[in-house]
Structures are given as structure tokens and as C-alpha cells.
Design an enzyme around this catalytic site. Structure first.
Site, PDB file in Angstrom:
ATOM      1  N   GLU A 260      -5.211   3.605  -7.771  1.00  0.00           N
ATOM      2  CA  GLU A 260      -6.033   4.679  -6.949  1.00  0.00           C
ATOM      3  C   GLU A 260      -6.352   5.845  -7.991  1.00  0.00           C
ATOM      4  OE1 GLU A 260      -7.622   4.644  -3.909  1.00  0.00           O
ATOM      5  OE2 GLU A 260      -7.166   2.541  -3.904  1.00  0.00           O
TER       6      GLU A 260
ATOM      7  N   HIS B 227       0.857  -1.226  -0.081  1.00  0.00           N
ATOM      8  CA  HIS B 227       0.117   0.030   0.111  1.00  0.00           C
ATOM      9  C   HIS B 227       0.930   1.204  -0.099  1.00  0.00           C
ATOM     10  CE1 HIS B 227      -3.270   2.678   0.808  1.00  0.00           C
ATOM     11  NE2 HIS B 227      -2.526   3.186   2.164  1.00  0.00           N
ATOM     12  N   ASN B 228       0.594   2.312  -0.858  1.00  0.00           N
ATOM     13  CA  ASN B 228       1.396   3.568  -0.809  1.00  0.00           C
ATOM     14  C   ASN B 228       2.825   3.005  -1.191  1.00  0.00           C
ATOM     15  OD1 ASN B 228      -0.983   4.960  -0.243  1.00  0.00           O
ATOM     16  ND2 ASN B 228      -0.279   5.662   1.916  1.00  0.00           N
TER      17      ASN B 228
ATOM     18  N   GLU C 162       0.426  -0.439  -5.384  1.00  0.00           N
ATOM     19  CA  GLU C 162      -0.634   0.451  -5.577  1.00  0.00           C
ATOM     20  C   GLU C 162       0.061   1.709  -5.994  1.00  0.00           C
ATOM     21  OE1 GLU C 162      -3.787   2.429  -2.820  1.00  0.00           O
ATOM     22  OE2 GLU C 162      -1.764   3.037  -1.937  1.00  0.00           O
TER      23      GLU C 162
ATOM     24  N   ASP D  39      -1.263   5.820  -6.576  1.00  0.00           N
ATOM     25  CA  ASP D  39      -2.122   6.904  -6.461  1.00  0.00           C
ATOM     26  C   ASP D  39      -1.962   7.754  -7.520  1.00  0.00           C
ATOM     27  OD1 ASP D  39      -4.035   7.788  -5.005  1.00  0.00           O
ATOM     28  OD2 ASP D  39      -2.986   7.862  -3.158  1.00  0.00           O
TER      29      ASP D  39
ATOM     30  N   HIS E 236       0.686  10.910  -2.644  1.00  0.00           N
ATOM     31  CA  HIS E 236      -0.271  10.813  -1.628  1.00  0.00           C
ATOM     32  C   HIS E 236      -1.245  12.082  -1.749  1.00  0.00           C
ATOM     33  CE1 HIS E 236      -1.231   8.809   2.504  1.00  0.00           C
ATOM     34  NE2 HIS E 236      -2.419   8.792   1.488  1.00  0.00           N
TER      35      HIS E 236
END
Length: 595
Positions: free
Chosen positions: A247, A168-169, A198, A200, A213
């Protein structure tokens, strides 16, 4: 005989007289003795009788014996040897009785050839203490089972039958709010075997999508450079598929740029069509080898995507309504913003497993609202087997969710559903990352672990909090000693053995404290555990230094799946908080388990 061999190796280095600490370290390496510089300096100082900073050949011999002739290993050798010599038959007996090795006679012969340094002894199919020391300190005696260092599991099950190493991230390499976004985050995760990344995505300047982020002070990197890095490192550690979880916060115009970047950079590795043998079911990791999949919102069905193949979709935008859910938590635990942020969920066989957890919900109130989302058809049609769908409920998923739809569940909600964590910030060290790394050591570190049958077969009605013994075992670990642990101010080490798994299996035990000895602490303590679900159990060894005030000081740890543990006398390597190997720091144990 050992003395003659020893002198033949080192005499040349003492022709000019005494040697320094640095020279002593190089000589130990020449003798294939792994050593930590701080410990060498301490032992050197103890044996430097003249306090001149240089030592004689006899003083070096004493230093060598300190590092090589560990008492616990000499004791084992003496038990199975005769007159300081271990015959091939003696070694075969040791392998059979203590190391649980089959075909021990053949393997004994190979071990002598590989590790005995004295040629005349080797030629007689025998082993000295020098050879035995080198064997017991080698990778052949590590706790982690050699069979598990290769891909050995059946890789032909559908994707949802596997645990998948997920990040994640991935682009963050430090803080979540103000740290830098960095391409190394993706390269590092892939090199470590991560298979789900991931990304974003946000609108950037000059019509170039960026990754960062959102709504924070983290820096920005170009989407296309992220894809270039992924293309370079995707299959460095594993041949099995990589999933790019988008994302996506971009406008339709920049979504089309993303689609173009994905196609142009990834080329044939990008999965943009159904596989011939899997038109209506999830393919296996084996079928998807060397493929990269895109996970994103998708318009329509796979069949409609196939019909549009080859047509010009530029500028085609579809607007749809998406239901948003906000969960108001009424327990303090939900306010913990830790490493995990979502759980990957596939329908099919996972449904019954997670449905059984519904009774354990912590109460929450739900607010529903909808928003309109614009999706570029060019990007949408790159999504085949990994269509992102909002999670509504397990009941809804069981009735309506299609085979290629999966959910990312927010952390606070996920904690209420299962109290488990599976997608991690690879840049954040700590217990969750240790458990993740330990879990995915299995199956050759390929990033895919076949779930136990109790998680794949809905007829077994698996419920972690009401678990009936599936295949329980008794695990016994004799924690014998440590070797060259990271030195600290006090050097008062202890070891914790922790079990992670279903609730009934979670426990920990610890040794007594050994005072003022980080070099060769001896514990000789035996710990026994009953493990009800061994297929899901992880064992974590943690070395600490006892503190007089506050919490103990972390020295090193090692985590692995219980079923990847080899029996017998084994060495446990230790790793730092950040995952660096602390070699030669290690623990020495004797392990056995039975049903």
C-alpha cells in the site's frame, strides 16, 4: 495384568509414603495421560479421604482411572475385546468396521507395537485397555484427516486457481487506530502459513520509508526492518511463494529506497524477472517455490520491463492518472468495519464466477474522480506477475484485464459483490479468523488451497445463491462426550455444530446442556446435515458454558474443511479465542458421511 504393570510404573514414587498434587500430576504425565491442572486438583481433592493434601497409592489409582478409563472408550473396547484382551484380529475388525481403515490387519499390528505399554501383551500381538486408551487418545484418532496434513493437491495450476492465505494490516498486533505496529505481526502471520502480506508504506524521516496505518495514532516501524523479518520467516511454514502487497503512499525518492531494500535484503528470493516458461501466463505455486513477489502499481507492460533490464533507472519517475471511486452506501450493513478489508481478485477463470454475483448487488451511487500518481521506475520494474490495478467492473476485467493484473477491492464494495471475506487481520481473533485458520489447515497448511472445479471451470456457471447440487453428501455427527473442558463457575457445557459454505449449506445445531460437569460431559446426540457443496463447506465445533443471563461463555472451538474430516470415532482438539491449543480439552465424536 494391568494392575501388575501399573504398580511396576508407580511403586517407586510411593516409597516415601503419600504424594502431593504436584507429584500426582507428574506421575500422570509419566503414565502418558494428558491432564489439565485445574481438573487434577479437583479430582485429587475428591479422592483425598484424609483431607491432608496428600494421597496413598490406592487413592492415586482412583485418580488415574478417572482420567484414563473414560466410560465411552471402555465401552468400545469391551465391544471388540474378549476377557479384557483385544487380539490383533479384534482390533483389525474395529478399524475396518468403525474407523473405515483399509489394510486394517497391517495397521492393527503397527498400532499394538506403538501403543500397548505392557511388553508381554505386545509380544503376543494383543492389546489391553491401557493400549487402547492410548491409541484412542493419540493423534492417530484426531478428526483431521492425516492425509491433509501434507501438501497433496496439484500445485501446478496458475496462481489464480488457488485460495491464498492473505493478511490485511499485517503490521498491527492490536487496534486499528491507536495500537502498536510490530514486526512480530509479520513473523507471526508467516509462521501461521500466511502467503500474502500487506505493507502500508509512508515517507519517513532521514529518507527511510516507514510502515504504519496512515492517518492514525499507530506507531511506526522501518520498511527495511519489515523486509528483514519477512526474509527470515518467509518460508518457515511453507515453501510456496509469498506476495508482498504494497500500500504505497511514498514519494518517488523513498520508493527508490524501498526498491533498493527489497533487492539488497531479499536477494535471489525476490522475483524480478519473468520465469522462462511463463512469459505470458501466471506461473504455478510450484514454479514459484521460495520466491517473493511484489504487488504494487506498475508502469507499462512486462515486455517493456524486460527491455529495461540492466539499465540505470535511478531518478526516473513516471506520472500517471488514476481513477478513484467512492461508494456511497445506503444500507446499514455496509457500515460494519469488521476484520476484512479487501478481496484479492485475478482475471481469467474467476471472472465468470464473480460476474454471476452482479445480480445480487445492493444499490449504491458512484462518484468518480482522478488523481495523479508518481511512481519510481525502479520499484515499478520489480512488479512482474502481481500488478495492482483499480477495479472498475467485472465486465471491464473480462474484456481488458491482463493475466498479471489483479485488484484489491474495498471491504464495503466487496461485501456488495460477494458477501464473502478473504483477507484478514491476523491480530484480530473471532469467527472470521477461526474460519480462515480452519480453511487453510488443508493441504499441509501451506497457504495455498486449490479451488474446487466449480470455481475454476467457467463452463459450470457456478452461482452460490442458485446452486444446483454438484456433489451433495449427507453428514452425520454423533457428539458423544467432552473431556477436561475449561472449568468455569457453573460448568454447564453445551456444544454447537456450525456449517459454513454456500447459502443453502449454512446452518447450525446444538446439544442439550450437561449440568455441573466440565470434566467428562456426555451428550450422545446425533446430528445430520445435507451438504450441497462439500468442497466449500467448513465445519465448526464450539463448546460453550450456558449462562443464566446474557450470552453463553465461550470455552473453545475447532474448525476444519468438511472433506478433511476422518470417519469413525474421532477426537476434536479445542482452541481458545486467540488460537491457543487448549490441550487436553477435547470433544469425542463419531462421524460418517455418504453421497
Amino acid at each position: 495384568m494391568e494392575n501388575k504393570w501399573f504398580l511396576s510404573v508407580i511403586q517407586e514414587d510411593f516409597k516415601a509414603g503419600k504424594i502431593s498434587t504436584e507429584k500426582a500430576m507428574k506421575l500422570l504425565e509419566k503414565l502418558k495421560i494428558r491432564c489439565d491442572g485445574n481438573h487434577v486438583k479437583y479430582i485429587f481433592k475428591e479422592n483425598d479421604r484424609q483431607k491432608s493434601g496428600k494421597i496413598t497409592i490406592e487413592e492415586f489409582r482412583a485418580i488415574y482411572r478417572n482420567f484414563a478409563y473414560r466410560k465411552e472408550i471402555v465401552e468400545i473396547f469391551n465391544t471388540y475385546s474378549s476377557r479384557k484382551i483385544m487380539s490383533e484380529e479384534n482390533l483389525s475388525e474395529f478399524l475396518k468396521q468403525e474407523q473405515y481403515v483399509e489394510m486394517s490387519k497391517t495397521i492393527a499390528s503397527e498400532i499394538i507395537k506403538k501403543y500397548e505399554p505392557i511388553e508381554e501383551v505386545k509380544n503376543q500381538h494383543q492389546m489391553t485397555i491401557e493400549g487402547f486408551i492410548r491409541y484412542m487418545s493419540s493423534n492417530d484418532c484426531l478428526l483431521f484427516k492425516r492425509d491433509c496434513t501434507n501438501v497433496y493437491q496439484d500445485m501446478t495450476h496458475p496462481l489464480n486457481d488457488y485460495f491464498i492465505s492473505s493478511s490485511h494490516n499485517t503490521y498491527l498486533i492490536s487496534g486499528q487506530l491507536i495500537g502498536p505496529s510490530d514486526l512480530w505481526g509479520y513473523a507471526s502471520a508467516l509462521v501461521k502459513g500466511c502467503r500474502c502480506l500487506e505493507i502500508d508504506c509512508w515517507d519517513g524521516s532521514q529518507n527511510e520509508p516507514v510502515v504504519y496505518h496512515g492517518h492514525t495514532l499507530t506507531s511506526k516501524i522501518l520498511f527495511k526492518t519489515v523486509i528483514q523479518v519477512i526474509n527470515k520467516y518467509a518460508f518457515t511454514a511453507s515453501d510456496y511463494p509469498v506476495v508482498l502487497s504494497l500500500e504505497n503512499h511514498c514519494s518517488p525518492q523513498q520508493q527508490e529506497i524501498m526498491a533498493s531494500n527489497l533487492q539488497n535484503i531479499l536477494g535471489d528470493t525476490l522475483l524480478s524477472d519473468v520465469l522462462e516458461n511463463f512469459p505470458s501466463e501466471l506461473p504455478s505455486p510450484e514454479a514459484l517455490k521460495f520466491k517473493i513477489l511484489v504487488k504494487n502499481k506498475k508502469i507499462g507492460t512486462i515486455e517493456e520491463t524486460i527491455e529495461r533490464m540492466g539499465s540505470n533507472k535511478h531518478g526516473q519517475i513516471v506520472e500517471c492518472e488514476e481513477e478513484e471511486e467512492e461508494f456511497e452506501d445506503d444500507d446499514e450493513d455496509s457500515k460494519d468495519h469488521s476484520n476484512t478489508s479487501f478481496i484479492k481478485y485475478n482475471k481469467e477463470k474467476d471472472v465468470d464466477e464473480k460476474t454471476s454475483l452482479i445480480k445480487h448487488f445492493v444499490s449504491y451511487s458512484r462518484k468518480k474522480k482522478t488523481r495523479k500518481v508518481k511512481i519510481a521506475l525502479e520499484l515499478s520494474d520489480l512488479v512482474i506477475y502481481t500488478k495492482a490495478e483499480k477495479f472498475k467492473s467485472f465486465h471491464h476485467a473480462q474484456l481488458y484485464q491482463k493475466f498479471n493484473e489483479n485488484n484489491s477491492i474495498g471491504e464495503q464494495h466487496a461485501r456488495k459483490l460477494s458477501k464473502q471475506k478473504v483477507a484478514l487481520n491476523f491480530q484480530t481473533p473471532g469467527l472470521p479468523m477461526d474460519l480462515h485458520n480452519g480453511k487453510f489447515l488443508d493441504n499441509g497448511g501451506c497457504g495455498y488451497i486449490l479451488k474446487p472445479e466449480i470455481l475454476r471451470n467457467p463452463k459450470l456457471n457456478y452461482t452460490p445463491n442458485e446452486f444446483k447440487d454438484y456433489n451433495p453428501i449427507t453428514l452425520s455427527i454423533k457428539l458423544i462426550s467432552g473431556f477436561q473442558l475449561p472449568p468455569t463457575y457453573r460448568n454447564d457445557p453445551l456444544v454447537l455444530i456450525e456449517i459454513y459454505g454456500i447459502p443453502d449449506d449454512q446452518t447450525k445445531q446444538q446439544t442439550h446442556v450437561v449440568r455441573k460437569n466440565a470434566f467428562t460431559p456426555r451428550w450422545n446426540e446425533t446430528f445430520t446435515f445435507t451438504i450441497h457443496a462439500p468442497e466449500m463447506a467448513l465445519v465448526r465445533f464450539v463448546a460453550e458454558n450456558q449462562a443464566t443471563i446474557g450470552s453463553n461463555e465461550f470455552l473453545g472451538q475447532y474448525t476444519l474443511p468438511l472433506l478433511c474430516m476422518d470417519k469413525g470415532y474421532r477426537t476434536i482438539p479445542l482452541f481458545s479465542k486467540t488460537g491457543d491449543n487448549l490441550d487436553p480439552a477435547s470433544l469425542f465424536v463419531y462421524v460418517w458421511f455418504h453421497e
